[in-house]
Design a protein around this motif. Structure first.
Motif, PDB file in Angstrom:
ATOM      1  N   GLY A  28      39.901  19.962 -18.488  1.00  0.00           N
ATOM      2  CA  GLY A  28      38.916  18.948 -18.841  1.00  0.00           C
ATOM      3  C   GLY A  28      37.640  19.573 -19.380  1.00  0.00           C
ATOM      4  O   GLY A  28      37.356  20.762 -19.156  1.00  0.00           O
ATOM      5  N   ARG A  29      36.859  18.747 -20.103  1.00  0.00           N
ATOM      6  CA  ARG A  29      35.619  19.222 -20.713  1.00  0.00           C
ATOM      7  C   ARG A  29      34.479  18.287 -20.342  1.00  0.00           C
ATOM      8  O   ARG A  29      34.551  17.080 -20.604  1.00  0.00           O
ATOM      9  N   LEU A  30      33.443  18.854 -19.735  1.00  0.00           N
ATOM     10  CA  LEU A  30      32.211  18.117 -19.473  1.00  0.00           C
ATOM     11  C   LEU A  30      31.216  18.530 -20.540  1.00  0.00           C
ATOM     12  O   LEU A  30      30.811  19.693 -20.599  1.00  0.00           O
ATOM     13  N   VAL A  31      30.840  17.602 -21.396  1.00  0.00           N
ATOM     14  CA  VAL A  31      29.912  17.900 -22.481  1.00  0.00           C
ATOM     15  C   VAL A  31      28.524  17.449 -22.065  1.00  0.00           C
ATOM     16  O   VAL A  31      28.287  16.260 -21.813  1.00  0.00           O
ATOM     17  N   THR A  32      27.592  18.386 -21.978  1.00  0.00           N
ATOM     18  CA  THR A  32      26.221  18.079 -21.601  1.00  0.00           C
ATOM     19  C   THR A  32      25.341  18.131 -22.846  1.00  0.00           C
ATOM     20  O   THR A  32      25.380  19.102 -23.602  1.00  0.00           O
ATOM     21  N   TYR A  33      24.579  17.057 -23.066  1.00  0.00           N
ATOM     22  CA  TYR A  33      23.753  17.009 -24.272  1.00  0.00           C
ATOM     23  C   TYR A  33      22.356  16.477 -23.996  1.00  0.00           C
ATOM     24  O   TYR A  33      21.655  16.025 -24.906  1.00  0.00           O
ATOM     25  N   ALA A  81      24.401  12.934 -20.556  1.00  0.00           N
ATOM     26  CA  ALA A  81      23.046  13.239 -21.006  1.00  0.00           C
ATOM     27  C   ALA A  81      22.041  13.070 -19.885  1.00  0.00           C
ATOM     28  O   ALA A  81      20.846  13.163 -20.116  1.00  0.00           O
ATOM     29  N   ALA A  82      22.512  12.799 -18.667  1.00  0.00           N
ATOM     30  CA  ALA A  82      21.611  12.529 -17.550  1.00  0.00           C
ATOM     31  C   ALA A  82      21.248  13.791 -16.779  1.00  0.00           C
ATOM     32  O   ALA A  82      20.105  13.982 -16.374  1.00  0.00           O
ATOM     33  N   GLY A  83      22.225  14.667 -16.564  1.00  0.00           N
ATOM     34  CA  GLY A  83      21.965  15.847 -15.756  1.00  0.00           C
ATOM     35  C   GLY A  83      21.856  15.493 -14.285  1.00  0.00           C
ATOM     36  O   GLY A  83      22.299  14.439 -13.831  1.00  0.00           O
ATOM     37  N   GLY A  84      21.245  16.399 -13.519  1.00  0.00           N
ATOM     38  CA  GLY A  84      21.000  16.141 -12.114  1.00  0.00           C
ATOM     39  C   GLY A  84      22.268  15.916 -11.315  1.00  0.00           C
ATOM     40  O   GLY A  84      23.320  16.519 -11.563  1.00  0.00           O
ATOM     41  N   ASP A  85      22.186  15.009 -10.337  1.00  0.00           N
ATOM     42  CA  ASP A  85      23.303  14.743  -9.438  1.00  0.00           C
ATOM     43  C   ASP A  85      24.520  14.208 -10.179  1.00  0.00           C
ATOM     44  O   ASP A  85      25.663  14.497  -9.813  1.00  0.00           O
ATOM     45  N   LEU A  86      24.277  13.418 -11.230  1.00  0.00           N
ATOM     46  CA  LEU A  86      25.398  12.851 -11.987  1.00  0.00           C
ATOM     47  C   LEU A  86      26.222  13.954 -12.631  1.00  0.00           C
ATOM     48  O   LEU A  86      27.457  13.885 -12.678  1.00  0.00           O
ATOM     49  N   PHE A  87      25.563  14.988 -13.140  1.00  0.00           N
ATOM     50  CA  PHE A  87      26.268  16.128 -13.732  1.00  0.00           C
ATOM     51  C   PHE A  87      27.174  16.792 -12.693  1.00  0.00           C
ATOM     52  O   PHE A  87      28.343  17.092 -12.966  1.00  0.00           O
ATOM     53  N   VAL A 105      23.404   6.412 -27.731  1.00  0.00           N
ATOM     54  CA  VAL A 105      24.565   7.283 -27.937  1.00  0.00           C
ATOM     55  C   VAL A 105      25.778   6.736 -27.196  1.00  0.00           C
ATOM     56  O   VAL A 105      26.881   6.638 -27.739  1.00  0.00           O
ATOM     57  N   GLY A 106      25.584   6.375 -25.925  1.00  0.00           N
ATOM     58  CA  GLY A 106      26.700   5.958 -25.102  1.00  0.00           C
ATOM     59  C   GLY A 106      27.442   4.749 -25.632  1.00  0.00           C
ATOM     60  O   GLY A 106      28.681   4.709 -25.613  1.00  0.00           O
ATOM     61  N   SER A 107      26.700   3.752 -26.120  1.00  0.00           N
ATOM     62  CA  SER A 107      27.356   2.538 -26.618  1.00  0.00           C
ATOM     63  C   SER A 107      28.226   2.819 -27.830  1.00  0.00           C
ATOM     64  O   SER A 107      29.258   2.170 -28.033  1.00  0.00           O
ATOM     65  N   LEU A 108      27.823   3.794 -28.636  1.00  0.00           N
ATOM     66  CA  LEU A 108      28.636   4.180 -29.788  1.00  0.00           C
ATOM     67  C   LEU A 108      29.791   5.092 -29.363  1.00  0.00           C
ATOM     68  O   LEU A 108      30.897   4.995 -29.900  1.00  0.00           O
ATOM     69  N   ALA A 109      29.536   5.969 -28.382  1.00  0.00           N
ATOM     70  CA  ALA A 109      30.594   6.867 -27.922  1.00  0.00           C
ATOM     71  C   ALA A 109      31.738   6.097 -27.286  1.00  0.00           C
ATOM     72  O   ALA A 109      32.913   6.462 -27.449  1.00  0.00           O
ATOM     73  N   VAL A 110      31.433   5.022 -26.552  1.00  0.00           N
ATOM     74  CA  VAL A 110      32.485   4.185 -25.976  1.00  0.00           C
ATOM     75  C   VAL A 110      33.404   3.667 -27.073  1.00  0.00           C
ATOM     76  O   VAL A 110      34.638   3.726 -26.969  1.00  0.00           O
ATOM     77  N   GLN A 111      32.818   3.160 -28.145  1.00  0.00           N
ATOM     78  CA  GLN A 111      33.607   2.579 -29.233  1.00  0.00           C
ATOM     79  C   GLN A 111      34.347   3.643 -30.030  1.00  0.00           C
ATOM     80  O   GLN A 111      35.517   3.467 -30.405  1.00  0.00           O
TER      81      GLN A 111
END
Length: 302
Positions: free
Chosen positions: A210-215, A193-199, A141-147
């Motif tokens: 701002g919007r933090l999208v959690t998936y 998409a990681a959750g935890g401390d990164l979230f 997902v991330g590699s496509l979201a960057v582009q």
């Protein structure tokens, strides 16, 4: 036919190659001979019991395939039991795939591509000039979201990844720089998409409105309670996203896929093909995925 099945919940070790009868299409369904099956993090949640109850065991996992119908059409399909040499799918859900688009890239555009598209368009509602941070930026997902963030007009795209090699891949795909917390600036959109401390670190890095999208919750860490007062102080929001109900909305499947196919065939979008495993080695594919040893789209080949 060969399929991968699990009879109890657990880790990759419960995935077992088995010989089962070919499925029989019902009304409105079609039989597909599988060219490749996609592997997603969601599959690992099926296997460990997060998505299924014991009454559904034994179970053949896998939610997406590319293959051919009996009348020769090459199609993408969302399915229920994709880790197999043949599957059935609803005729209404089939998407025809251009012959020049290879199976790994086609599969990357189905679950991961649609997720990235809807994260930015439907969930974050990205506006031109806004800044975006993409977590797990070398993943499917991330590699496509960057582009796509760049394609959709983002003014700044930063990539978070777990290793320097994965950071370099994201930069090669168009990210402006790495995202390392604490960030140097507050940002408009963060995809997590990681959750935890990164979230938690991401939430404190949002700009006004701002919007933090959690998936997802790849860290498999329990989320702490989200304090509404903290959101008020931040003047920001947390948006949850799940692809499955999104695709039930009119226009949520075929139109975005058409755009993704077009961008890919014109060279403006580069789905990252990850490792390919024989179907019988699904256990190894899941192990590598869970241990973060993969980049891009992971597929199984019957």
């Amino acid at each position: 036919m060969l399929a991968i099945r699990f009879d109890r919940f657990g880790g990759p070790e419960v995935l077992t190659p088995v010989d089962v009868p070919a499925p029989v299409p019902g009304p409105g369904e079609v039989l597909i001979t599988v060219e490749a099956a996609g592997v997603n993090f969601a599959d690992t949640f099926q296997v460990d019991g997060s998505y299924l109850d014991a009454g559904l065991l034994p179970h053949i996992p896998g939610g997406e395939v590319v293959g051919r119908t009996g009348d020769g059409r090459r199609v993408l399909a969302k399915v229920t039991h994709g880790y197999a040499q043949q599957v059935v799918a609803r005729e209404s859900a089939l998407v025809e795939v251009p012959e020049e688009l290879d199976a790994p890239r086609a599969l990357a555009l189905l679950t991961q591509g649609l997720t990235a598209w809807h994260l930015l368009r439907s969930a974050a509602r990205l506006e031109a000039g806004e800044s975006v941070v993409v977590h797990s930026a070398a993943g499917g997902v991330g590699s496509l979201a960057v582009q796509l963030a760049r394609e959709f007009g983002a003014g700044l795209v930063l990539a978070q990844a777990s290793t320097p090699e994965k950071e370099r891949l994201a930069l090669d795909l168009g990210a402006d720089g790495p995202a390392r917390y604490p960030l140097d600036r507050r940002v408009d959109v963060i995809l997590d998409a990681a959750g935890g401390d990164l979230f938690d670190r991401a939430l404190g890095s949002l700009a006004d409105f701002g919007r933090l999208v959690t998936y997802g919750n790849a860290s498999r860490t329990a989320f702490s309670a989200l304090d509404p007062a903290r959101l008020s102080r931040l003047n920001a929001s947390v948006v949850g996203f799940w692809l499955r109900p999104t695709l039930a909305r009119p226009g949520a499947l075929h139109e975005p896929l058409k755009e993704l196919f077009d961008l890919t065939l014109r060279g403006r979008l580069r789905p990252v093909a990850g490792p390919e495993y024989p179907l019988a080695e699904a256990r190894r594919a899941h192990t590598d995925l869970l241990e973060r040893r993969t980049t891009g789209k992971v597929v199984l080949l019957p």
